[in-house]
Write an enzyme that holds these catalytic residues in place. Structure first.
Site, PDB file in Angstrom:
ATOM      1  N   SER A   8       0.418  27.310  -9.606  1.00 12.28           N
ATOM      2  CA  SER A   8      -0.985  26.922  -9.736  1.00 12.28           C
ATOM      3  C   SER A   8      -1.619  27.654 -10.904  1.00 12.28           C
ATOM      4  O   SER A   8      -1.689  28.889 -10.920  1.00 12.28           O
ATOM      5  CB  SER A   8      -1.755  27.264  -8.459  1.00 12.28           C
ATOM      6  OG  SER A   8      -3.140  27.206  -8.735  1.00 12.28           O
ATOM      7  N   HIS A  31       0.754  22.764 -10.861  1.00 15.49           N
ATOM      8  CA  HIS A  31      -0.306  22.500  -9.880  1.00 15.49           C
ATOM      9  C   HIS A  31      -1.665  22.791 -10.516  1.00 15.49           C
ATOM     10  O   HIS A  31      -1.932  23.908 -10.960  1.00 15.49           O
ATOM     11  CB  HIS A  31      -0.081  23.387  -8.660  1.00 15.49           C
ATOM     12  CG  HIS A  31      -0.982  23.094  -7.505  1.00 15.49           C
ATOM     13  ND1 HIS A  31      -0.730  22.086  -6.589  1.00 15.49           N
ATOM     14  CD2 HIS A  31      -2.132  23.675  -7.103  1.00 15.49           C
ATOM     15  CE1 HIS A  31      -1.679  22.082  -5.673  1.00 15.49           C
ATOM     16  NE2 HIS A  31      -2.556  23.029  -5.954  1.00 15.49           N
ATOM     17  N   ASP A  33      -5.603  22.853  -9.864  1.00 16.83           N
ATOM     18  CA  ASP A  33      -6.633  22.877  -8.818  1.00 16.83           C
ATOM     19  C   ASP A  33      -7.976  22.464  -9.391  1.00 16.83           C
ATOM     20  O   ASP A  33      -8.557  23.179 -10.218  1.00 16.83           O
ATOM     21  CB  ASP A  33      -6.738  24.289  -8.231  1.00 16.83           C
ATOM     22  CG  ASP A  33      -5.572  24.602  -7.309  1.00 16.83           C
ATOM     23  OD1 ASP A  33      -5.322  23.789  -6.404  1.00 16.83           O
ATOM     24  OD2 ASP A  33      -4.914  25.648  -7.495  1.00 16.83           O
ATOM     25  N   MET A  35     -11.833  21.773  -8.544  1.00 13.26           N
ATOM     26  CA  MET A  35     -12.861  22.086  -7.539  1.00 13.26           C
ATOM     27  C   MET A  35     -14.230  21.690  -8.061  1.00 13.26           C
ATOM     28  O   MET A  35     -14.533  21.955  -9.234  1.00 13.26           O
ATOM     29  CB  MET A  35     -12.867  23.587  -7.245  1.00 13.26           C
ATOM     30  CG  MET A  35     -11.526  24.148  -6.819  1.00 13.26           C
ATOM     31  SD  MET A  35     -11.689  25.911  -6.482  1.00 13.26           S
ATOM     32  CE  MET A  35      -9.983  26.325  -6.099  1.00 13.26           C
ATOM     33  N   HIS A  64      -4.445  18.625  -7.646  1.00 14.17           N
ATOM     34  CA  HIS A  64      -5.001  18.819  -6.303  1.00 14.17           C
ATOM     35  C   HIS A  64      -6.519  18.728  -6.388  1.00 14.17           C
ATOM     36  O   HIS A  64      -7.178  19.659  -6.856  1.00 14.17           O
ATOM     37  CB  HIS A  64      -4.541  20.202  -5.801  1.00 14.17           C
ATOM     38  CG  HIS A  64      -5.074  20.587  -4.461  1.00 14.17           C
ATOM     39  ND1 HIS A  64      -4.995  21.879  -3.975  1.00 14.17           N
ATOM     40  CD2 HIS A  64      -5.662  19.860  -3.484  1.00 14.17           C
ATOM     41  CE1 HIS A  64      -5.524  21.932  -2.768  1.00 14.17           C
ATOM     42  NE2 HIS A  64      -5.953  20.723  -2.453  1.00 14.17           N
ATOM     43  N   MET A  66      -9.917  19.024  -5.007  1.00 10.43           N
ATOM     44  CA  MET A  66     -10.763  19.568  -3.930  1.00 10.43           C
ATOM     45  C   MET A  66     -12.187  19.167  -4.270  1.00 10.43           C
ATOM     46  O   MET A  66     -13.017  19.989  -4.655  1.00 10.43           O
ATOM     47  CB  MET A  66     -10.597  21.095  -3.863  1.00 10.43           C
ATOM     48  CG  MET A  66      -9.249  21.493  -3.271  1.00 10.43           C
ATOM     49  SD  MET A  66      -8.853  23.228  -3.545  1.00 10.43           S
ATOM     50  CE  MET A  66      -8.115  23.110  -5.175  1.00 10.43           C
ATOM     51  N   MET A 135      -2.185  22.478   3.736  1.00  8.69           N
ATOM     52  CA  MET A 135      -2.783  23.717   3.221  1.00  8.69           C
ATOM     53  C   MET A 135      -2.440  24.894   4.128  1.00  8.69           C
ATOM     54  O   MET A 135      -2.587  24.812   5.350  1.00  8.69           O
ATOM     55  CB  MET A 135      -4.313  23.592   3.142  1.00  8.69           C
ATOM     56  CG  MET A 135      -4.856  22.621   2.102  1.00  8.69           C
ATOM     57  SD  MET A 135      -4.444  23.014   0.393  1.00  8.69           S
ATOM     58  CE  MET A 135      -5.172  24.637   0.163  1.00  8.69           C
ATOM     59  N   ASP A 169       0.458  25.080   0.177  1.00  9.33           N
ATOM     60  CA  ASP A 169      -0.397  25.630  -0.870  1.00  9.33           C
ATOM     61  C   ASP A 169      -1.260  26.736  -0.290  1.00  9.33           C
ATOM     62  O   ASP A 169      -2.069  26.487   0.598  1.00  9.33           O
ATOM     63  CB  ASP A 169      -1.266  24.490  -1.433  1.00  9.33           C
ATOM     64  CG  ASP A 169      -2.168  24.942  -2.566  1.00  9.33           C
ATOM     65  OD1 ASP A 169      -2.057  26.088  -3.028  1.00  9.33           O
ATOM     66  OD2 ASP A 169      -3.003  24.107  -2.992  1.00  9.33           O
TER      67      ASP A 169
HETATM   68  C1  DX5 Z   1      -6.597  27.132  -3.151  1.00  3.18           C
HETATM   69  C2  DX5 Z   1      -5.783  26.373  -4.155  1.00  3.18           C
HETATM   70  C3  DX5 Z   1      -4.449  26.950  -4.377  1.00  3.18           C
HETATM   71  C4  DX5 Z   1      -4.442  28.337  -4.969  1.00  3.18           C
HETATM   72  C5  DX5 Z   1      -3.226  29.060  -4.466  1.00  3.18           C
HETATM   73  O1  DX5 Z   1      -7.740  26.438  -2.876  1.00  3.18           O
HETATM   74  O2  DX5 Z   1      -5.590  25.050  -3.708  1.00  3.18           O
HETATM   75  O3  DX5 Z   1      -3.629  26.084  -5.127  1.00  3.18           O
HETATM   76  O4  DX5 Z   1      -4.426  28.336  -6.370  1.00  3.18           O
HETATM   77  O5  DX5 Z   1      -3.279  30.380  -4.883  1.00  3.18           O
HETATM   78  P1  DX5 Z   1      -2.313  31.488  -4.305  1.00  3.18           P
HETATM   79  O6  DX5 Z   1      -0.899  31.048  -4.524  1.00  3.18           O
HETATM   80  O7  DX5 Z   1      -2.699  32.681  -5.102  1.00  3.18           O
HETATM   81  O8  DX5 Z   1      -2.606  31.640  -2.829  1.00  3.18           O
HETATM   82 ZN    ZN Z   2      -4.085  23.805  -4.744  1.00  2.46          ZN
END
Ligand code: DX5
Ligand code: ZN
Length: 215
Positions: A8, A31, A33, A35, A64, A66, A135, A169
């Site tokens: 990620s 990956h 993310d 948001m 991903h 969110m 998750m 994840d």
């Molecule tokens: C959290 C994200 C993850 C995050 C994981 O909301 O969806 O992808 O980056 O980070 P680590 O591996 O540090 O837990």
């Molecule tokens: Zn993620």
């Protein structure tokens, strides 16, 4: 089943994305993310950044979302270069319509479920999904602890005969990856574990090996 590692970039140095991506060029997926500050409290990156980094990276993008309205933005991320578009079943968009939209854009569709969401909610869509994201932390932040309590959801999907990819994840590291692999997961997101390590490439190899050995 192939074990795939999806680092990620949330844990990477955004000021140097191109060189950060270079460090993980042996990974199976990247990956990303996304948001929106609404579905989750933080705001991260959007389609313009995905589009920019796509030009300097040949590893497939696992995006991903969110965000509250994935149906509205699916096309933007498809055009930006997402290969897999993953959205949350808890979002405001209609699940059926969103899956169909992603497939109509020629992309692979995936559904994510938060730790508190029943896995039965994804069953009606399984035949059209290339991946289910279970998750292992509450979405929104990197660096949280892996929730082993969600493993029964993965076991249930496999018991139902689901043969697609199952991704975990959150809090994945060389130890917790074994627990997830045993439960039936085969795609592993790792943010902090990869980017905060001394040698990201070695860490990717170790993660892949530990996942395979756990079976
Ligand atoms: C959290 C994200 C993850 C995050 C994981 O909301 O969806 O992808 O980056 O980070 P680590 O591996 O540090 O837990
Ligand atoms: Zn993620």
């Amino acid at each position: 089943m192939d074990m795939k590692i999806s680092p990620s970039i949330l844990a990477s140095d955004y000021a140097n994305l191109q060189s950060e991506l270079k460090k993980i060029e042996t990974s199976d997926l990247i990956h990303v993310d996304v948001m929106d500050g609404h579905f989750v409290p933080n705001i991260s990156i959007g389609a313009p950044v995905v589009s920019a980094i796509k030009k300097v990276c040949s590893v497939p993008f696992d995006v991903h979302l969110m965000i509250s309205d994935p149906l509205k933005y699916a096309e933007d991320f498809a055009s930006a270069g997402a290969d897999i578009i993953c959205f949350h079943i808890e979002s405001d968009s209609d699940t059926e319509e969103t899956v169909n939209k992603i497939l109509s854009l020629g992309k692979k569709a995936a559904i994510a479920v938060k730790p508190g969401t029943d896995i039965d909610s994804v069953i009606p869509f399984l035949d059209r999904l290339s991946m289910v994201l279970v998750m292992t932390v509450e979405p929104g932040f990197g660096g949280q602890s892996f929730m082993e309590g969600v493993m029964p959801k993965i076991e249930k999907l496999r018991a139902l005969g689901y043969k697609g990819d199952i991704e975990v994840d959150g809090g994945v590291n060389p130890e917790t990856i074994k627990i997830a692999a045993k439960a039936g997961a085969n795609v592993f997101v790792a943010g902090s574990a990869v980017f905060k390590s001394e040698n990201p490439e070695d860490t990717i190899n170790l993660l892949r090996k530990n996942a395979a050995d756990a079976l």
